[in-house]
Design a protein around this motif. Structure first.
Motif, PDB file in Angstrom:
ATOM      1  N   GLY A 586      66.967 111.743   7.221  1.00  0.00           N
ATOM      2  CA  GLY A 586      68.507 111.511   6.496  1.00  0.00           C
ATOM      3  C   GLY A 586      68.955 110.749   5.878  1.00  0.00           C
ATOM      4  O   GLY A 586      68.952 110.939   4.792  1.00  0.00           O
ATOM      5  N   SER A 587      69.395 109.281   5.875  1.00  0.00           N
ATOM      6  CA  SER A 587      69.259 108.280   4.649  1.00  0.00           C
ATOM      7  C   SER A 587      68.927 106.967   5.236  1.00  0.00           C
ATOM      8  O   SER A 587      68.813 106.709   6.010  1.00  0.00           O
ATOM      9  CB  SER A 587      70.629 108.057   4.915  1.00  0.00           C
ATOM     10  N   PRO A 588      69.102 106.736   3.753  1.00  0.00           N
ATOM     11  CA  PRO A 588      69.395 105.036   3.734  1.00  0.00           C
ATOM     12  C   PRO A 588      69.455 104.741   4.787  1.00  0.00           C
ATOM     13  O   PRO A 588      69.497 103.504   5.417  1.00  0.00           O
ATOM     14  CB  PRO A 588      68.926 104.604   2.275  1.00  0.00           C
ATOM     15  N   THR A 589      70.931 104.501   5.281  1.00  0.00           N
ATOM     16  CA  THR A 589      71.638 104.096   5.993  1.00  0.00           C
ATOM     17  C   THR A 589      71.294 104.038   7.455  1.00  0.00           C
ATOM     18  O   THR A 589      71.288 103.171   8.539  1.00  0.00           O
ATOM     19  CB  THR A 589      73.117 105.005   5.882  1.00  0.00           C
ATOM     20  N   VAL A 590      70.632 105.554   7.999  1.00  0.00           N
ATOM     21  CA  VAL A 590      70.279 105.388   9.161  1.00  0.00           C
ATOM     22  C   VAL A 590      68.986 104.603   9.793  1.00  0.00           C
ATOM     23  O   VAL A 590      68.880 103.870  10.195  1.00  0.00           O
ATOM     24  CB  VAL A 590      69.629 107.260  10.106  1.00  0.00           C
ATOM     25  N   ALA A 591      67.994 104.572   8.463  1.00  0.00           N
ATOM     26  CA  ALA A 591      67.369 103.875   8.354  1.00  0.00           C
ATOM     27  C   ALA A 591      67.666 102.089   8.623  1.00  0.00           C
ATOM     28  O   ALA A 591      66.701 101.790   8.790  1.00  0.00           O
ATOM     29  CB  ALA A 591      66.005 103.788   7.425  1.00  0.00           C
ATOM     30  N   ALA A 592      68.352 102.275   7.915  1.00  0.00           N
ATOM     31  CA  ALA A 592      68.519 100.686   8.018  1.00  0.00           C
ATOM     32  C   ALA A 592      69.050 100.227   9.382  1.00  0.00           C
ATOM     33  O   ALA A 592      69.027  99.022   9.656  1.00  0.00           O
ATOM     34  CB  ALA A 592      69.975  99.821   6.809  1.00  0.00           C
ATOM     35  N   ARG A 593      69.800 100.776   9.762  1.00  0.00           N
ATOM     36  CA  ARG A 593      70.783 100.894  11.298  1.00  0.00           C
ATOM     37  C   ARG A 593      69.788 100.653  12.167  1.00  0.00           C
ATOM     38  O   ARG A 593      69.701  99.886  12.960  1.00  0.00           O
ATOM     39  CB  ARG A 593      71.645 102.208  11.309  1.00  0.00           C
ATOM     40  N   LEU A 594      67.848 101.272  12.151  1.00  0.00           N
ATOM     41  CA  LEU A 594      67.413 101.684  12.722  1.00  0.00           C
ATOM     42  C   LEU A 594      66.814 100.566  12.838  1.00  0.00           C
ATOM     43  O   LEU A 594      66.096  99.973  14.409  1.00  0.00           O
ATOM     44  CB  LEU A 594      66.271 102.753  12.979  1.00  0.00           C
ATOM     45  N   ALA A 595      66.289  99.865  12.159  1.00  0.00           N
ATOM     46  CA  ALA A 595      65.456  98.037  11.366  1.00  0.00           C
ATOM     47  C   ALA A 595      66.710  97.246  11.677  1.00  0.00           C
ATOM     48  O   ALA A 595      66.155  95.998  13.075  1.00  0.00           O
ATOM     49  CB  ALA A 595      65.497  98.501  10.338  1.00  0.00           C
ATOM     50  N   GLN A 596      68.173  97.364  11.915  1.00  0.00           N
ATOM     51  CA  GLN A 596      68.149  96.693  12.512  1.00  0.00           C
ATOM     52  C   GLN A 596      68.313  96.202  14.302  1.00  0.00           C
ATOM     53  O   GLN A 596      68.401  95.243  14.446  1.00  0.00           O
ATOM     54  CB  GLN A 596      70.017  96.615  11.761  1.00  0.00           C
ATOM     55  N   ARG A 597      68.230  97.425  14.509  1.00  0.00           N
ATOM     56  CA  ARG A 597      68.519  97.448  15.614  1.00  0.00           C
ATOM     57  C   ARG A 597      67.174  97.191  15.989  1.00  0.00           C
ATOM     58  O   ARG A 597      67.525  96.383  17.759  1.00  0.00           O
ATOM     59  CB  ARG A 597      68.591  99.060  16.863  1.00  0.00           C
ATOM     60  N   ILE A 598      66.151  97.195  15.941  1.00  0.00           N
ATOM     61  CA  ILE A 598      64.981  95.788  16.259  1.00  0.00           C
ATOM     62  C   ILE A 598      65.051  94.769  15.738  1.00  0.00           C
ATOM     63  O   ILE A 598      64.670  94.535  16.855  1.00  0.00           O
ATOM     64  CB  ILE A 598      63.831  96.824  15.069  1.00  0.00           C
ATOM     65  N   VAL A 599      65.411  94.367  15.303  1.00  0.00           N
ATOM     66  CA  VAL A 599      65.542  93.087  15.063  1.00  0.00           C
ATOM     67  C   VAL A 599      66.418  92.740  15.867  1.00  0.00           C
ATOM     68  O   VAL A 599      66.415  91.858  16.382  1.00  0.00           O
ATOM     69  CB  VAL A 599      66.309  92.749  13.045  1.00  0.00           C
ATOM     70  N   ASP A 600      67.533  93.484  16.239  1.00  0.00           N
ATOM     71  CA  ASP A 600      68.473  92.772  17.583  1.00  0.00           C
ATOM     72  C   ASP A 600      67.485  92.436  18.943  1.00  0.00           C
ATOM     73  O   ASP A 600      68.530  91.759  19.387  1.00  0.00           O
ATOM     74  CB  ASP A 600      69.009  93.937  17.413  1.00  0.00           C
ATOM     75  N   ALA A 601      66.939  93.625  18.757  1.00  0.00           N
ATOM     76  CA  ALA A 601      65.975  94.232  20.342  1.00  0.00           C
ATOM     77  C   ALA A 601      65.191  92.883  20.214  1.00  0.00           C
ATOM     78  O   ALA A 601      64.894  92.361  22.082  1.00  0.00           O
ATOM     79  CB  ALA A 601      65.110  95.256  20.296  1.00  0.00           C
ATOM     80  N   PHE A 602      64.991  92.188  19.612  1.00  0.00           N
ATOM     81  CA  PHE A 602      63.688  90.947  19.331  1.00  0.00           C
ATOM     82  C   PHE A 602      64.778  89.980  19.652  1.00  0.00           C
ATOM     83  O   PHE A 602      64.054  88.056  19.674  1.00  0.00           O
ATOM     84  CB  PHE A 602      63.085  90.717  18.120  1.00  0.00           C
ATOM     85  N   GLN A 603      65.753  89.435  20.211  1.00  0.00           N
ATOM     86  CA  GLN A 603      66.412  88.139  19.892  1.00  0.00           C
ATOM     87  C   GLN A 603      67.068  88.163  21.723  1.00  0.00           C
ATOM     88  O   GLN A 603      66.544  86.673  21.492  1.00  0.00           O
ATOM     89  CB  GLN A 603      68.715  88.556  19.823  1.00  0.00           C
ATOM     90  N   THR A 604      66.363  89.240  22.263  1.00  0.00           N
ATOM     91  CA  THR A 604      66.007  88.755  23.870  1.00  0.00           C
ATOM     92  C   THR A 604      64.007  88.209  23.782  1.00  0.00           C
ATOM     93  O   THR A 604      63.543  88.696  23.395  1.00  0.00           O
ATOM     94  CB  THR A 604      65.960  89.956  24.287  1.00  0.00           C
ATOM     95  N   PRO A 605      64.087  87.297  24.632  1.00  0.00           N
ATOM     96  CA  PRO A 605      62.973  86.346  25.078  1.00  0.00           C
ATOM     97  C   PRO A 605      61.711  87.405  25.453  1.00  0.00           C
ATOM     98  O   PRO A 605      62.593  88.396  26.509  1.00  0.00           O
ATOM     99  CB  PRO A 605      63.312  85.285  25.693  1.00  0.00           C
ATOM    100  N   PHE A 606      60.910  87.554  25.605  1.00  0.00           N
ATOM    101  CA  PHE A 606      59.827  87.924  25.750  1.00  0.00           C
ATOM    102  C   PHE A 606      59.136  86.584  26.963  1.00  0.00           C
ATOM    103  O   PHE A 606      58.786  85.742  27.058  1.00  0.00           O
ATOM    104  CB  PHE A 606      58.548  88.465  25.389  1.00  0.00           C
ATOM    105  N   SER A 607      58.629  88.447  28.399  1.00  0.00           N
ATOM    106  CA  SER A 607      58.244  87.404  29.557  1.00  0.00           C
ATOM    107  C   SER A 607      56.841  87.584  29.268  1.00  0.00           C
ATOM    108  O   SER A 607      56.465  88.963  29.389  1.00  0.00           O
ATOM    109  CB  SER A 607      58.794  87.470  30.489  1.00  0.00           C
ATOM    110  N   CYS A 608      55.964  86.450  28.706  1.00  0.00           N
ATOM    111  CA  CYS A 608      54.547  86.993  29.043  1.00  0.00           C
ATOM    112  C   CYS A 608      54.153  85.733  30.080  1.00  0.00           C
ATOM    113  O   CYS A 608      53.650  84.133  30.149  1.00  0.00           O
ATOM    114  CB  CYS A 608      54.232  86.274  27.360  1.00  0.00           C
ATOM    115  N   GLU A 609      53.510  86.126  31.269  1.00  0.00           N
ATOM    116  CA  GLU A 609      52.587  85.327  31.592  1.00  0.00           C
ATOM    117  C   GLU A 609      53.273  84.128  32.220  1.00  0.00           C
ATOM    118  O   GLU A 609      52.404  82.848  32.207  1.00  0.00           O
ATOM    119  CB  GLU A 609      51.206  84.993  31.164  1.00  0.00           C
ATOM    120  N   GLY A 610      54.494  84.180  32.605  1.00  0.00           N
ATOM    121  CA  GLY A 610      55.187  83.380  33.517  1.00  0.00           C
ATOM    122  C   GLY A 610      55.980  82.138  31.881  1.00  0.00           C
ATOM    123  O   GLY A 610      56.329  81.427  32.644  1.00  0.00           O
TER     124      GLY A 610
END
Length: 671
Positions: A586-610
Motif C-alpha cells: 500500500g504505502s511506505p507508512t504501512v511498511a514502517a508500521r509493520l517494521a515497528q511491530r517487529i521491532v516491538d515484538a523483540f522487546q519480549t525476551p526469548f525463552s531458550c532451553e532454560g
C-alpha cells in the motif's frame, strides 16, 4: 528361359516334381510356381540362413510296411544354421536324412508324433522340446525350444511337406525354474518353521530340547554341517556355545555338543556386524571382512568355507547368534535362506523368553499362534474380484490396508461397489480398468484410497486380467501395498529442498524465486522487502553455545511469522538474517508500521532451553517500485538500509534512502 527344376505356370504337373534338393529354397515353391528374380532368391536365402530362429523343412514319405514302419516317414529337405546349432547337428549334413537318423530317438519320436498330428489335421502345431548336449541332463544346461510345425498346403494336393520353426525359450524357462526352486525352498522353510513352533519342547519351556530341535532342523533344512546357538555371557565379553549340532561322515545322524567360547575382543569386526545386521551371509568366509578374522584359528582348521549367522535379539538387545557353517565348496546364501535363518534366530529368542518366564499355557498358545500367523500371512494385500470389481476373496493384509478388521468385513461392506468405492478419485478406477483391458496387466499403478474410517492413503497396485478359455473376463487379481510413508517421505524431501532445515522457513534460493514471481505477478502494485538481522547474535552463540543459538533462531522465526499477514513470505536468508516479502503493502507508512511491530515484538525476551534472552533486531526496508524493479536491486537496497540501522546503533528499522559514504562493498554477497 525357365531355370532348372522350375515349372512354368502353364506347365502340367506339380511345382515340386521338377525340383532337386539343391533347388529346394526356390521362392517359386513358396508362391505357386511363379518365377522370382535371382535377387529375391538371394535375399530370402540370406534371411533363411541368418535368422536366430531355427528353420527346417520336412518331406513326408509314405510308410514302408516291409520295414515294419506303418507310420509315414519324415526326412529333412533343408535346415538353416540356427536349427543345426539348436539340435547340435553342426558337424553333419541333414539334407535327405530321416528324423531317426539325425536326432536322438526320444527327440525324433516327439517330432514324428506332432508331425503326424499336423498331417492328419492339416493345421499348425506347436509344442515344447527339451534337449541337452550332455549325457546327464541338468536344468541349468538343458535347452528348451518352442517348435512350430506348419503344413505346406497346395490346392487339390495331399500335404507332403512341413515347414518347422524353433524358438529358444531357455532363458525364460530358467527364470521359471529359479522361481520354482525359490518357491519350493520357501515352502520347505515355512513347513519347518511351523513344525518347530508346534514342538512341545518350545511350549513347555525346555530350553535345551528346544535348541536341539532348532539346530537339527536348521542343519537338515539348509544342508549344512554345523549349526550352533551362541549366547553372551553375563559380562558380555564373550559368547558361549550352549548347543551345537554337527553332522560328520562318521556320524550322519549328528550329535550335540556345547561349551566352546569366543571372546569379543579377538574378533571386533564380527561382533560389530552382529550388532548392526539382520544376518551375516558370508559366501567365502576367508574373503569376507566380517568373518576373515577367524582365519586359520578356526575356519581353516574346521574346513568352514561359508557361514550364515543370524543375531539373536531379546527385547531389542542382541544376546547371541545362531551360526550355520558350510563345509566343501563356497556357497551363495539366497534371500530365502537368509530370511529363514533370521526366523530361526527369532525362534531361539522365543525359546529363551519362554524358558525365562515359564508362561502359563494360554500365553504359550498365543505366542505359538502369533508366530504361526507371522509365517502364514502375506506382507502385501492380495485380492481377487469379479469383472465388476466386487471382491471374491481378500487376505488379512488387504483388510488391514483398507482399515477393516477382517477380510470378511471388507468383502461384506464392499459387496455392491467393490474396489470402485475405495478410490478417492473414481476416474482412477476407470483408468485402472481401461489399462487392464488394453494391456492385460498393470504394474505400479498408484492411487489414493479411502479407508473405512475416512482417512486417505496412497496405494501401489499391480494386477492382471483373469480370463476363461474362451477369452471372457472373469475378473482381476493382484497385490497392493501401502506407500503412504514413501509419499510422505518424498513430500518431506521436496519441502526440505525449498525450506530451511532449522526453522522450517523458506530458504534463500526459494525466496529469490518467490520474489521474482511476486514482482511479475504484482508488477503494478507496491510491495516491501525487509532484511532482518539479529543484534549481537554471535555473543549469544559464544556465551550459551550453538544449541541455545539454534533455539533462539527457531523462536525468532515463529515470532516473525506471527507479525506478518497471511500471504506474506518469511524466509531465513542465512545465519541470523531473515527476509520478509510483503505484497500489496500500500504505502511506505504501512511498511514502517509493520517494521515497528517487529521491532516491538523483540522487546519480549526469548525463552531458550532454560535461558531468558533479550535480543533486538535491525531491519532494512526496500519498496517496490520506487527503490528498484529488479530482484537484485531491491535486495541490495534493503541491505543498504539495514547497514544504516547498524551504523545508527541497531535495534530499529530504516526505509531505504540514498546516502553517501556507504562502502561499495557492503553486503555485495547478496547479489
Amino acid at each position: 528361359m525357365v531355370e532348372r527344376g522350375t515349372a512354368g505356370p502353364d506347365q502340367a504337373g506339380s511345382v515340386y516334381d521338377a525340383l532337386t534338393r539343391a533347388d529346394l529354397w526356390n521362392p517359386q515353391v513358396m508362391y505357386r510356381g511363379r518365377p522370382v528374380q535371382a535377387r529375391g532368391r538371394a535375399v530370402l536365402r540370406t534371411m533363411f540362413e541368418s535368422v536366430s530362429d531355427g528353420l527346417f523343412v520336412l518331406e513326408c514319405l509314405p510308410p514302408e510296411p516291409e520295414r515294419g514302419s506303418p507310420q509315414p516317414r519324415c526326412r529333412f529337405l533343408v535346415g538353416n544354421p540356427a536349427f543345426c546349432r539348436m539340435f547340435f547337428l553342426s558337424s553333419r549334413p541333414i539334407e535327405g536324412e530321416e528324423l531317426q537318423s539325425c536326432l536322438p530317438p526320444s527327440l525324433a519320436a516327439q517330432i514324428q508324433l506332432h508331425t503326424e498330428h499336423c498331417l492328419s489335421h492339416g493345421r499348425q502345431v506347436s509344442f515344447e522340446l527339451s534337449l541337452t548336449a550332455s549325457a546327464a541332463p541338468d536344468p541349468e544346461s538343458t535347452h528348451v525350444l518352442i517348435v512350430t510345425l506348419s503344413p505346406v498346403v497346395e490346392e487339390n494336393k495331399p500335404i507332403s511337406r512341413i515347414v518347422g520353426s524353433c524358438q529358444d525359450i531357455t532363458a525364460r524357462k530358467q527364470v521359471e525354474w529359479q522361481l520354482q526352486r525359490s518357491q519350493k525352498q520357501l515352502l520347505e522353510h515355512n513347513r519347518a518353521l511351523m513344525e518347530l513352533t508346534r514342538h512341545k519342547a518350545l511350549s513347555q519351556g525346555d530350553l535345551q530340547a528346544a535348541l536341539q530341535q532348532i539346530c537339527t532342523t536348521a542343519a537338515h533344512t539348509l544342508g549344512v554341517a554345523r549349526v550352533g546357538v551362541w549366547l553372551y555371557t553375563s559380562e558380555r565379553s564373550s559368547i558361549r556355545c550352549i548347543n551345537q549340532f554337527e553332522i560328520t561322515p562318521d556320524n550322519p545322524e549328528g550329535s550335540h555338543t556345547q561349551g566352546a567360547e569366543i571372546w569379543a575382543k579377538d574378533y571386533p569386526r564380527y561382533f560389530q556386524a552382529l550388532e548392526q545386521e539382520r544376518t551375516i551371509a558370508a559366501d567365502q568366509v576367508v574373503a569376507d571382512p566380517r568373518t576373515a578374522e577367524f582365519g586359520n584359528s578356526y575356519l581353516t582348521a574346521m574346513g568352514v568355507v561359508s557361514m550364515l549367522d543370524a543375531p539373536i535379539r531379546l527385547e531389542g538387545r542382541m544376546v547371541g547368534v545362531l551360526c550355520h557353517e558350510h563345509i566343501g565348496s563356497p556357497r551363495h546364501w539366497t534371500l530365502e535362506e537368509q530370511n529363514f535363518a533370521g526366523s530361526l534366530a527369532d525362534l531361539v529368542s522365543l525359546a529363551l523368553e519362554i524358558s525365562e518366564r515359564r508362561q502359563v499355557e494360554e500365553e504359550l498358545r498365543q505366542a505359538e499362534e502369533r508366530y504361526r500367523n507371522f509365517f502364514e500371512n502375506a506382507v502385501e494385500g492380495i485380492f481377487f474380484t469379479d469383472a465388476a470389481g466386487r471382491y471374491l476373496s481378500a487376505n488379512p493384509m488387504l483388510a488391514q490396508i483398507c482399515g477393516y478388521s477382517s477380510p470378511e468385513e471388507l468383502m461384506r461392506e464392499a459387496k455392491e461397489a467393490g474396489k470402485r468405492q475405495l478410490y478417492v478419485d473414481p476416474s482412477q478406477w476407470e483408468e485402472f480398468v481401461r489399462l487392464l483391458q488394453e494391456q492385460g496387466s498393470v504394474r505400479g499403478f498408484e492411487y489414493r484410497l479411502r479407508r473405512r474410517d475416512g482417512s486417505i492413503i496412497w496405494v501401489r497396485e499391480k494386477a492382471r486380467l483373469v480370463k476363461d478359455k474362451a477369452g471372457n473376463i472373469l475378473g482381476y487379481e493382484g497385490i497392493c501395498e501401502d506407500i503412504t510413508a514413501q509419499k510422505q517421505s518424498l513430500a518431506y524431501m521436496e519441502f526440505r529442498a525449498h525450506h530451511d532445515a532449522l526453522t522450517g522457513l523458506v530458504n534463500r534460493e526459494s525466496f529469490r524465486e518467490r520474489l521474482q514471481q511476486t514482482l511479475q505477478q504484482y508488477y503494478s502494485e507496491s510491495l516491501a522487502l525487509f532484511f532482518v538481522d539479529l543484534d549481537h547474535f554471535k555473543d549469544i552463540n559464544d556465551t550459551f553455545g550453538h544449541g541455545v543459538g539454534d533455539a533462539l533462531l527457531q523462536g525468532v522465526a515463529e515470532r516473525l511469522t506471527k507479525c506478518v499477514r497471511p500471504g506474506d513470505i518469511v524466509a531465513r536468508w542465512g545465519g541470523d538474517e531473515f527476509t520478509l516479502l510483503l505484497p500489496r503493502i500500500g504505502s511506505p507508512t504501512v511498511a514502517a508500521r509493520l517494521a515497528q511491530r517487529i521491532v516491538d515484538a523483540f522487546q519480549t525476551p526469548f525463552s531458550c532451553e532454560g535461558h531468558s534472552l533479550s535480543v533486538t533486531c535491525s531491519i532494512g526496508v526496500a519498496l517496490y517500485p520506487q527503490d528498484g524493479v529488479e530482484v537484485s536491486t531491491l535486495l541490495h537496497h534493503a541491505d543498504l538500509a539495514l547497514y544504516q540501522v547498524k551504523e545508527n546503533g541497531r535495534s530499529g528499522f530504516q526505509l531505504y534512502r540514498p546516502v553517501s559514504g556507504i562502502p561499495a562493498a557492503v553486503r555485495n554477497t547478496i547479489l
